[in-house]
Every structure is written in C-alpha cells, then in structure tokens.
Design a protein around this motif. Structure first.
Motif, short mmCIF file in Angstrom:
data_model
loop_
_atom_site.label_atom_id
_atom_site.label_comp_id
_atom_site.label_asym_id
_atom_site.label_seq_id
_atom_site.Cartn_x
_atom_site.Cartn_y
_atom_site.Cartn_z
N SER A 94 -4.32 1.11 3.17
CA SER A 94 -5.28 -0.28 3.54
C SER A 94 -6.81 0.32 3.76
CB SER A 94 -4.79 -1.13 4.55
OG SER A 94 -4.59 -0.49 5.80
N ARG A 119 -12.07 3.40 6.79
CA ARG A 119 -11.50 4.16 6.11
C ARG A 119 -11.57 3.44 4.63
NH1 ARG A 119 -4.83 5.01 6.85
NH2 ARG A 119 -5.04 2.89 6.24
N ILE A 136 -9.72 0.06 6.14
CA ILE A 136 -9.83 -0.28 7.44
C ILE A 136 -11.32 -0.44 7.88
CG2 ILE A 136 -9.50 0.20 10.03
CD1 ILE A 136 -7.60 2.32 8.99
N HIS A 142 1.12 -5.16 12.50
CA HIS A 142 1.30 -5.80 11.28
C HIS A 142 1.97 -7.26 11.59
CE1 HIS A 142 1.48 -1.69 9.64
NE2 HIS A 142 1.19 -2.12 8.53
N PRO A 201 -8.44 8.65 12.79
CA PRO A 201 -7.88 10.16 12.49
C PRO A 201 -7.39 10.29 11.15
CG PRO A 201 -7.27 9.52 14.55
CD PRO A 201 -7.67 8.20 13.91
N GLY A 202 -7.30 9.24 10.26
CA GLY A 202 -6.93 9.34 8.98
C GLY A 202 -8.07 9.89 8.18
N ARG A 216 3.51 12.62 15.64
CA ARG A 216 2.04 12.13 15.58
C ARG A 216 1.54 12.25 16.92
NH1 ARG A 216 -0.55 7.80 12.09
NH2 ARG A 216 -1.80 6.38 13.32
N LYS A 271 -9.80 -1.94 20.88
CA LYS A 271 -9.67 -2.59 19.85
C LYS A 271 -8.40 -2.28 18.97
CE LYS A 271 -14.72 -1.51 18.78
NZ LYS A 271 -15.50 -0.66 17.92
N THR A 315 0.89 -1.16 0.20
CA THR A 315 0.01 -0.03 0.02
C THR A 315 0.78 1.23 0.04
OG1 THR A 315 -0.15 -0.19 2.29
CG2 THR A 315 -1.95 -1.11 1.10
N ASP A 353 -3.88 8.90 18.42
CA ASP A 353 -3.89 8.38 17.00
C ASP A 353 -3.35 7.22 16.97
OD1 ASP A 353 -4.49 8.22 14.48
OD2 ASP A 353 -3.48 9.56 13.47
N PRO A 354 -4.09 6.02 17.07
CA PRO A 354 -3.44 4.64 17.19
C PRO A 354 -2.77 3.97 16.02
CG PRO A 354 -6.09 4.66 17.17
CD PRO A 354 -5.59 5.99 17.16
N ARG A 376 -3.48 -6.15 10.49
CA ARG A 376 -3.08 -5.97 9.03
C ARG A 376 -1.88 -7.11 8.39
NH1 ARG A 376 -1.87 -4.22 3.98
NH2 ARG A 376 0.06 -2.66 3.96
N SER A 414 1.78 5.27 8.27
CA SER A 414 2.65 5.33 7.29
C SER A 414 3.71 6.19 7.53
CB SER A 414 1.39 6.13 6.29
OG SER A 414 0.99 7.25 7.15
N THR A 466 -13.26 7.99 14.47
CA THR A 466 -12.53 6.68 15.06
C THR A 466 -11.25 6.70 14.49
OG1 THR A 466 -14.66 6.10 14.69
CG2 THR A 466 -13.42 4.82 16.06
O1 TXA Z 1 -1.83 0.77 4.33
C1 TXA Z 1 -1.89 1.08 5.54
O2 TXA Z 1 -2.70 0.90 6.32
C2 TXA Z 1 -0.18 1.62 6.00
C3 TXA Z 1 0.84 0.80 5.95
C4 TXA Z 1 2.04 0.88 6.61
O3 TXA Z 1 0.14 -0.43 6.43
N1 TXA Z 1 -0.75 2.08 7.22
C5 TXA Z 1 -1.19 3.18 7.61
O4 TXA Z 1 -1.24 3.60 9.02
O5 TXA Z 1 -1.84 3.71 6.76
P1 TXA Z 1 -1.67 5.19 9.52
O6 TXA Z 1 -1.38 5.02 10.78
O7 TXA Z 1 -1.12 6.31 8.56
O8 TXA Z 1 -3.29 5.16 9.24
C6 TXA Z 1 -3.88 4.13 10.14
C7 TXA Z 1 -5.24 4.47 10.61
C8 TXA Z 1 -5.20 5.92 11.50
O9 TXA Z 1 -6.15 6.75 10.80
C9 TXA Z 1 -5.58 5.25 12.73
O10 TXA Z 1 -6.44 6.35 13.28
C10 TXA Z 1 -6.58 4.17 12.40
O11 TXA Z 1 -5.83 3.59 11.16
N2 TXA Z 1 -6.38 3.21 13.40
C11 TXA Z 1 -5.34 2.37 14.03
N3 TXA Z 1 -5.64 1.66 15.08
C12 TXA Z 1 -6.85 2.17 15.11
C13 TXA Z 1 -7.88 1.60 16.29
N4 TXA Z 1 -7.49 0.75 17.11
N5 TXA Z 1 -9.17 2.11 16.19
C14 TXA Z 1 -9.41 3.07 15.22
N6 TXA Z 1 -8.73 3.44 14.53
C15 TXA Z 1 -7.38 2.92 14.40
#
Ligand code: TXA
Ligand code: MG
Length: 317
Positions: free
Chosen positions: A171, A185, A173, A57, A215-216, A48, A107, A25, A52-53, A111, A133, A213
């Motif tokens: 990815s 997402r 979500i 992987h 923040p992306g 960050r 939660k 991704t 923001d969780p 991935r 990311s 939920t």
């Molecule tokens: O493709 C992807 O998902 C990439 C690659 C590196 O795996 N990762 C990625 O991570 O995009 P990040 O942190 O940039 O975005 C992850 C999103 C964030 O918006 C975060 O808030 C949400 O996932 N997230 C993570 N854990 C969560 C949780 N326990 N509950 C709700 N949202 C969560």
C-alpha cells in the motif's frame, strides 16, 4: 498449513495465533493488534527489528475511528474514496493501541484491505489485525500463498489462500496527521489518484532518506539473493562477461543476447507489471543466475512505486 478455511483462520486469530492472510496488495502476517504477545510473535516469525512498526488492518474506516484521534478533514476525504483499497494512513493513535504495534510512536498506520477474504476475517473479529508483509525482514513481499509457504511456512500456524494478489505492490503510505500530508512510501495507489482526490499536489512531500520514518524506505530493502542491476537500455545490453544472466523486461522488448527473459507486461501495461513484479523477481531469484538485469519503467501511475522497489532491490551496501 495452507488452506481456504476462513472459519479456521478466524478461530486461530481469536486465540492469539499468527495467520497469513491475503490482501489486494501483498500477503500479510496477521495477529490481534491489541494482544502484545500475539504481535511479538509476528516480529519473531519475520525476524523483524522491533523499531519497525506495523500497519493495523480494519474492516472499515468507521471501525478505525475508536482507535485514533484528531482526524484531519482531508483524511476523511481520502478514506471515503480509497478505503477499502491500497492506501495506508498514519493517524494519531489512542492509548488502547499497544506501543509494540507502533514501535512507541504516537502515530498509527491504518488500512482497510480490499480483498473479500480479508474483509470477511476482519468483520468477524472485535479487534484490528496488525500485519506486516508476510516475508522475512528485508526480502521481497509475497503475492501468493505459496510464496508465504516457501519462506515462513514452518513458522506460521495457518496461511489463508486467497489467490494471487491483484495489485502486487504494498500500500501507499501517507502521513495524515498534519497538513500538508507527507508520502512515506510509494505503493499500490498512485500519487496521481491521491492528488486528484485531494485537489492538491503532494509531490514535494515525499520523504526520501536512509534514516526513515518508514523502514520499508531503507535504501536496501526488497532484496533478491541474486545481484540485481538497473541499466538504461535493456535492449542494447551486451553480456560481455558471458555470465548467466536473466532479464526483467517491460513492453516491446527484443535482444540478440543468449539470456533468459521475463517480461513484466508485454503489452506495456504498468498495472500488469506491478502485479507481476515480486512474483517475477522471486522466480528469477530461485534459478541461481549470476545477475538479474532490468531497466526502470515509465514513471507514471504505479511506475514510480515499481522503480522505487527496483532501486531498493538493486542497492548495494
Ligand atoms: O500493503 C501493505 O501495506 C501490506 C499489507 C499486508 O497490508 N503491509 C505492509 O506492511 O507492507 P510492512 O510492515 O511490510 O510495511 C509497512 C511499512 C513499514 O515500512 C513501516 O515502517 C511503516 O509501514 N509503518 C508502519 N507503522 C508506522 C508508523 N506508525 N509510523 C511510520 N511508519 C510506519
Ligand atoms: Mg514489508
């Protein structure tokens, strides 16, 4: 430092260091998800906010199981079809996962990335990798090792170079803790494919608000420094103010204006457009145009996720 030394990446991760890794991704900024200090360093490098969780992987769905509980049968179905792949599932976490990874939530996002180097690294470790990311918070995600190097090179001990990301969008979500599942997402796996696998529609369950939920999902995210505007018909756009303008086009495109144009996919292929989106946005952003102008893509397949990223990148405070 950038390189292709998988053994070095594994060694650094075992020592609790942060390493940027390729996925299909976008590139991730990875560290031992069970080591709080290591995870804290990810937050510091990215600047960050701690609310923001992070996504954890793993090398396979089997490896995820000891860290979660009460897996819904339909989550098993999704995992069997799309792991490895561009799908992140929210599942109930076990106590062993530190709260810093999930920002205190019960939660956890999990991935299995579909990239040979990422899978090789993950298979050699006896812990999952927390990885957001690999970009400064709020900015466009990196789809090459060079993107990571430019923005976070000085702060990141090692960047594992796995070439250009095949998918180019983060990815998708899905919150799988409760039926009906919710889409948190839009991303690199289309809703059509997920719905076909589940045999049910998820369309009504897309979470859309600015107190999110995930923040992306903030209204303003994936921001470029150059202001980005979305117009209805790019071909008809007139540069009346004579600003220096760049256009991000798609498919069959022609203009009489004296503007710089990048085309996400001349042949109108949405997957190709997804792969090029962040790379092209970065490229345009580096050239100090007054404005970047673009249009929405057709809203099918990855088009919905691309349009989601464009609206957030264009959002003005
Ligand atoms: O493709 C992807 O998902 C990439 C690659 C590196 O795996 N990762 C990625 O991570 O995009 P990040 O942190 O940039 O975005 C992850 C999103 C964030 O918006 C975060 O808030 C949400 O996932 N997230 C993570 N854990 C969560 C949780 N326990 N509950 C709700 N949202 C969560
Ligand atoms: Mg991100």
């Amino acid at each position: 430092m950038i390189g292709k030394d998988i053994a070095l990446a594994i060694d650094l991760l075992k020592k609790g260091e942060v390493v940027a890794i390729p996925t299909e991704t976008v590139y991730g900024l990875a560290a031992n998800a069970l080591n709080e200090t290591a995870v804290l360093n990810i937050f510091k490098i990215k600047n960050r906010p701690s609310f923001d969780p992070l996504i954890a992987h793993f090398s396979s769905f089997e490896k995820i199981k000891p860290y979660v509980k009460n897996i819904h049968p339909k989550a098993e179905t999704l995992a069997a079809e799309f792991m490895p792949g561009p799908l992140t599932m929210l599942l109930e976490k076990q106590e062993i996962v530190p709260d810093i990874v999930t920002s205190g939530s019960k939660k956890m996002a999990v991935r299995v990335p579909k990239h040979p180097m990422a899978l090789e690294v993950l298979s050699a470790l006896n812990f999952p990798l927390a990885a957001p990311s690999a970009n400064p918070f709020g900015f466009v995600s990196p789809t090459s090792a060079l993107h990571v190097e430019k923005q976070l090179g000085e702060k990141t001990p090692y960047i594992l170079d796995g070439g250009e990301c095949e998918i180019g969008l983060e990815s998708t979500i899905i919150d799988c803790t409760e039926w009906p599942f919710k889409v948190l997402r839009l991303g690199g796996l289309s809703l059509e494919k997920i719905e076909a696998c589940l045999g049910e529609s998820l369309g009504q369950n897309l979470i859309q608000n600015s107190n999110p939920t995930a923040p992306g999902q903030l209204d303003k995210h994936y921001a470029t420094h150059t202001p980005l505007y979305i117009v209805e018909n790019l071909c008809a756009y007139k540069n009346i103010d004579k600003k220096t303008i760049a256009m991000l086009a798609f498919g069959d495109f022609e203009t009489n204006e004296d503007v710089f144009v990048l085309n996400l996919s001349k042949k109108g292929d949405i997957d190709e457009a997804a792969q090029n989106l962040f790379k092209n946005l970065r490229h345009l952003d580096e050239q100090n145009f007054d404005e970047i102008i673009t249009s929405f893509l057709p809203a099918n397949g990855l088009g919905k996720a691309i349009n989601d990223r464009l609206s957030r990148a264009a959002h003005k405070d």
